[in-house]
Design a protein around this motif. Sequence first.
Motif, PDB file in Angstrom:
ATOM      1  N   ASN A  60       0.850  -1.183   0.000  1.00 15.34           N
ATOM      2  CA  ASN A  60       0.000   0.000   0.000  1.00 15.34           C
ATOM      3  C   ASN A  60       0.890   1.239   0.000  1.00 15.34           C
ATOM      4  O   ASN A  60       1.798   1.356   0.820  1.00 15.34           O
ATOM      5  N   TRP A  61       0.613   2.182  -0.893  1.00 16.01           N
ATOM      6  CA  TRP A  61       1.452   3.368  -1.008  1.00 16.01           C
ATOM      7  C   TRP A  61       0.904   4.565  -0.235  1.00 16.01           C
ATOM      8  O   TRP A  61       1.576   5.592  -0.135  1.00 16.01           O
ATOM      9  N   THR A  62      -0.323   4.486   0.251  1.00 13.66           N
ATOM     10  CA  THR A  62      -0.944   5.638   0.906  1.00 13.66           C
ATOM     11  C   THR A  62      -1.592   5.200   2.211  1.00 13.66           C
ATOM     12  O   THR A  62      -1.602   4.020   2.568  1.00 13.66           O
ATOM     13  N   THR A  63      -2.159   6.175   2.933  1.00 12.89           N
ATOM     14  CA  THR A  63      -2.771   5.874   4.226  1.00 12.89           C
ATOM     15  C   THR A  63      -4.167   5.285   4.096  1.00 12.89           C
ATOM     16  O   THR A  63      -4.749   4.849   5.085  1.00 12.89           O
ATOM     17  N   PHE A  64      -4.730   5.272   2.887  1.00 17.41           N
ATOM     18  CA  PHE A  64      -6.052   4.683   2.689  1.00 17.41           C
ATOM     19  C   PHE A  64      -5.939   3.167   2.571  1.00 17.41           C
ATOM     20  O   PHE A  64      -5.014   2.644   1.945  1.00 17.41           O
ATOM     21  N   ASP A  65      -6.896   2.465   3.154  1.00 19.50           N
ATOM     22  CA  ASP A  65      -6.934   1.017   2.995  1.00 19.50           C
ATOM     23  C   ASP A  65      -7.273   0.666   1.551  1.00 19.50           C
ATOM     24  O   ASP A  65      -8.152   1.273   0.931  1.00 19.50           O
ATOM     25  N   VAL A  66      -6.567  -0.310   1.016  1.00 15.77           N
ATOM     26  CA  VAL A  66      -6.874  -0.865  -0.302  1.00 15.77           C
ATOM     27  C   VAL A  66      -7.533  -2.217  -0.073  1.00 15.77           C
ATOM     28  O   VAL A  66      -6.977  -3.082   0.605  1.00 15.77           O
TER      29      VAL A  66
END
Length: 436
Positions: A60-66
């Motif tokens: 994951n590259w960001t703080t949002f869950d994928v």
Amino acid sequence: MSLPSCTSMRAIFALILCAFCPVVLLGQVTEEPINHAVDPGFEDGTAFTDVGSGAPGWNNWTTFDVFVDDYMPHTGTYSATLPETFSQNYQEVGYGQWVTGLVPDATYVMTAFASIDYYDPNDSMQWGLYIGVQNFGRDKVQTIVFDYEFTPVILLFTMGADCTGADIWAWRGPGGEARSDDYGVWDYHNYLVNADFETNDFTGWDYWNYNSAITADEPHSGTSATVILDGEGGFAQLIPNLLPGATYGMKGFAKVANEGDMAWWGVKNYGSDQVDVEVTQTDYTEGNISFTMGAENTTAEVFFWKESGGQAYCDDFLVCKMIDAPGAADVSRHRTETLPDAFTLQQNYPNPFNSETTIRYELDAAGQVNLAVYDVTGQLVQTLVHDWQSAGSQQVRWDGRDAAAQPLSSGVYILRLQVTTLAGLAQRTRKMTLLQ
């Protein structure tokens, strides 16, 4: 003193090889391209819960869950979903995988299937889904997806001189949910022969009604492209030895000369409905399609065609693997073909024939092959094959024309197959009936 031909040199080399290496070949092994991506279809089912975490191989590259869920997979049980983000705060979301074990200066094909939930072209803060590859020693390569249904992504990239890895990724700015599935980083292998027409002829292709030509005036790349001249015309290539149940992708570039004209390229006769790209632009436009082989099909026919209007051009076709056949073993990327145990020439089909007939033959050993058509007086009218060929099953089509491309009159013609191997000369003949 004249130098020996390439064919005679092959024969000399074969004799030398056999003298020193008395090995009997029982089968012919064909390499299948390898997918270097880990967990390409997210079938492990692991979610991307934190930055740097995710399914095996993925991050994951960001703080949002994928999400990795079973809501709408392309194939299998799971796919990866980028959550909805909002334009007010310009939120981004993405994930990727560092693919290792690649070879410096080698070319690879990155593939995937992707879709988005919605896209508003009037909102400047609405983004499509970007799919790409980077950090391989050269400029990144990417495309953008705006489709609401899974669409194939096919990207080519060549490794830098000192690089052995590459990042593949999916990313988007503000917008609705976006999904992707069935990634691949494949060893480059084009299943088409003469796909860029740089032989400056139609080697590997069969063309209809002789209304097509090779041109140096309008190539997409290189020095040559093909053009269908004014009116109806087209050409096709039959691809053998494909894997039943496997999914393949096709990329191509095409254009028409005049606004309002239309042409098509695509694939058919693979065990399901024809898939094609409609060509209406006057500049070269890229298209990507995919097709899944029927359960008992091993061939597919690629074509470029138009029925009227001005000239139409195409260039730089690619047919590549996208998804392995169900149940394909990851540990083995080879397919063994059983070689014929006899030298045979089958009866052409159809026979009698009018516009075209197919000729199939089997070689139980490699050798110099000559396949020719004679009239009943013994006069040579057309040479269909004159080449060194490996052992295995072969086929060629004949359109009932002579060496000058002139239609022959109705009648009986003699088909003669000769092959010269290390064991000597062998010959087979058949009678064919042409009805004009």
